[in-house]
Motif scaffolding. Structure first.
Motif, PDB file in Angstrom:
ATOM      1  N   VAL A   1      -6.305   8.822   4.486  1.00 24.50           N
ATOM      2  CA  VAL A   1      -5.250   9.293   5.395  1.00 24.50           C
ATOM      3  C   VAL A   1      -5.796  10.392   6.293  1.00 24.50           C
ATOM      4  O   VAL A   1      -5.570  10.379   7.512  1.00 24.50           O
ATOM      5  CB  VAL A   1      -4.010   9.760   4.604  1.00 24.50           C
TER       6      VAL A   1
ATOM      7  N   ASP B   1       2.458   1.494  -9.256  1.00 24.98           N
ATOM      8  CA  ASP B   1       2.279   2.876  -8.822  1.00 24.98           C
ATOM      9  C   ASP B   1       2.004   2.911  -7.329  1.00 24.98           C
ATOM     10  O   ASP B   1       1.422   1.975  -6.772  1.00 24.98           O
ATOM     11  CB  ASP B   1       1.100   3.523  -9.552  1.00 24.98           C
ATOM     12  N   GLU B   2       2.423   3.978  -6.693  1.00 26.27           N
ATOM     13  CA  GLU B   2       2.151   4.194  -5.269  1.00 26.27           C
ATOM     14  C   GLU B   2       0.636   4.225  -5.061  1.00 26.27           C
ATOM     15  O   GLU B   2      -0.088   4.901  -5.797  1.00 26.27           O
ATOM     16  CB  GLU B   2       2.779   5.523  -4.825  1.00 26.27           C
TER      17      GLU B   2
ATOM     18  N   THR C   1       0.857  -1.181   0.000  1.00 26.59           N
ATOM     19  CA  THR C   1       0.000   0.000   0.000  1.00 26.59           C
ATOM     20  C   THR C   1       0.892   1.229   0.000  1.00 26.59           C
ATOM     21  O   THR C   1       2.119   1.123   0.059  1.00 26.59           O
ATOM     22  CB  THR C   1      -0.972   0.007   1.201  1.00 26.59           C
ATOM     23  N   GLY C   2       0.292   2.370  -0.062  1.00 25.72           N
ATOM     24  CA  GLY C   2       1.050   3.612  -0.079  1.00 25.72           C
ATOM     25  C   GLY C   2       1.709   3.898   1.254  1.00 25.72           C
ATOM     26  O   GLY C   2       1.223   3.493   2.316  1.00 25.72           O
ATOM     27  N   THR C   3       2.818   4.601   1.196  1.00 22.97           N
ATOM     28  CA  THR C   3       3.567   4.940   2.407  1.00 22.97           C
ATOM     29  C   THR C   3       2.716   5.732   3.385  1.00 22.97           C
ATOM     30  O   THR C   3       2.680   5.421   4.577  1.00 22.97           O
ATOM     31  CB  THR C   3       4.839   5.718   2.031  1.00 22.97           C
ATOM     32  N   ASP C   4       2.017   6.756   2.910  1.00 25.05           N
ATOM     33  CA  ASP C   4       1.191   7.577   3.800  1.00 25.05           C
ATOM     34  C   ASP C   4       0.080   6.752   4.437  1.00 25.05           C
ATOM     35  O   ASP C   4      -0.230   6.919   5.619  1.00 25.05           O
ATOM     36  CB  ASP C   4       0.589   8.763   3.046  1.00 25.05           C
ATOM     37  N   ILE C   5      -0.511   5.856   3.671  1.00 29.70           N
ATOM     38  CA  ILE C   5      -1.583   5.004   4.189  1.00 29.70           C
ATOM     39  C   ILE C   5      -1.047   4.075   5.266  1.00 29.70           C
ATOM     40  O   ILE C   5      -1.632   3.943   6.346  1.00 29.70           O
ATOM     41  CB  ILE C   5      -2.239   4.196   3.049  1.00 29.70           C
TER      42      ILE C   5
ATOM     43  N   ARG D   1      -2.490   5.557  -3.370  1.00 30.42           N
ATOM     44  CA  ARG D   1      -2.788   6.824  -2.697  1.00 30.42           C
ATOM     45  C   ARG D   1      -4.277   6.908  -2.375  1.00 30.42           C
ATOM     46  O   ARG D   1      -5.110   6.482  -3.164  1.00 30.42           O
ATOM     47  CB  ARG D   1      -2.406   8.008  -3.574  1.00 30.42           C
ATOM     48  N   ASP D   2      -4.569   7.471  -1.218  1.00 33.69           N
ATOM     49  CA  ASP D   2      -5.943   7.752  -0.823  1.00 33.69           C
ATOM     50  C   ASP D   2      -5.889   8.845   0.239  1.00 33.69           C
ATOM     51  O   ASP D   2      -5.854   8.565   1.434  1.00 33.69           O
ATOM     52  CB  ASP D   2      -6.636   6.493  -0.303  1.00 33.69           C
ATOM     53  N   GLU D   3      -5.838  10.097  -0.216  1.00 32.43           N
ATOM     54  CA  GLU D   3      -5.693  11.229   0.695  1.00 32.43           C
ATOM     55  C   GLU D   3      -6.867  11.331   1.662  1.00 32.43           C
ATOM     56  O   GLU D   3      -6.693  11.691   2.827  1.00 32.43           O
ATOM     57  CB  GLU D   3      -5.530  12.539  -0.084  1.00 32.43           C
TER      58      GLU D   3
END
Length: 116
Positions: free
Chosen positions: A81, A73-74, A13-17, A76-78
């Motif tokens: 987050v 691809d990374e 999953t994405g880093t931020d997530i 993402r789900d702003e």
């Protein structure tokens, strides 16, 4: 990209997530509580996207590591987050904050000569 190890499986999953998920799990653990959260993932075997529902709390054995996911691809789900950050803030202990300003004595509406 982050790889999450959870319940004997692993997901990308994405880093931020991933970081928000771990912070949410820690906040829940501090409260002795648990919660469920769905996050978008990418399955490593074939790269297909998916959604995984994680149960996190005091007993969660959740580990993440940074990885180079060549060809993917990374994730993402702003909005997710931001939602996790809001849930974390709601779980944070409340601390009183002292005011640094003096009260405005001209607006005090109390007659100190009144009898109690």
């Amino acid at each position: 990209m982050e790889r999450i190890y959870y319940a004997g499986d692993r997901f990308l999953t994405g880093t931020d997530i991933a970081r928000a998920l771990v912070a949410y799990a820690a906040a829940l653990a501090q409260q002795g509580s648990a919660g469920a959260i769905e996050i978008p993932v990418r399955h490593e075997q074939d790269g297909r996207p998916g959604v995984v529902n994680f149960l996190v709390g005091p007993a969660s054995q959740l580990v993440t590591e940074s990885v180079e996911a060549d060809g993917y691809d990374e994730v993402r789900d702003e909005a997710l987050v931001a939602r996790l950050q809001g849930l974390i803030a709601e779980l944070a202990p409340m601390h009183p904050v002292a005011s640094t300003s003096a009260p405005d004595r001209d607006t005090v509406d109390y007659d100190w000569t009144d009898e109690v």
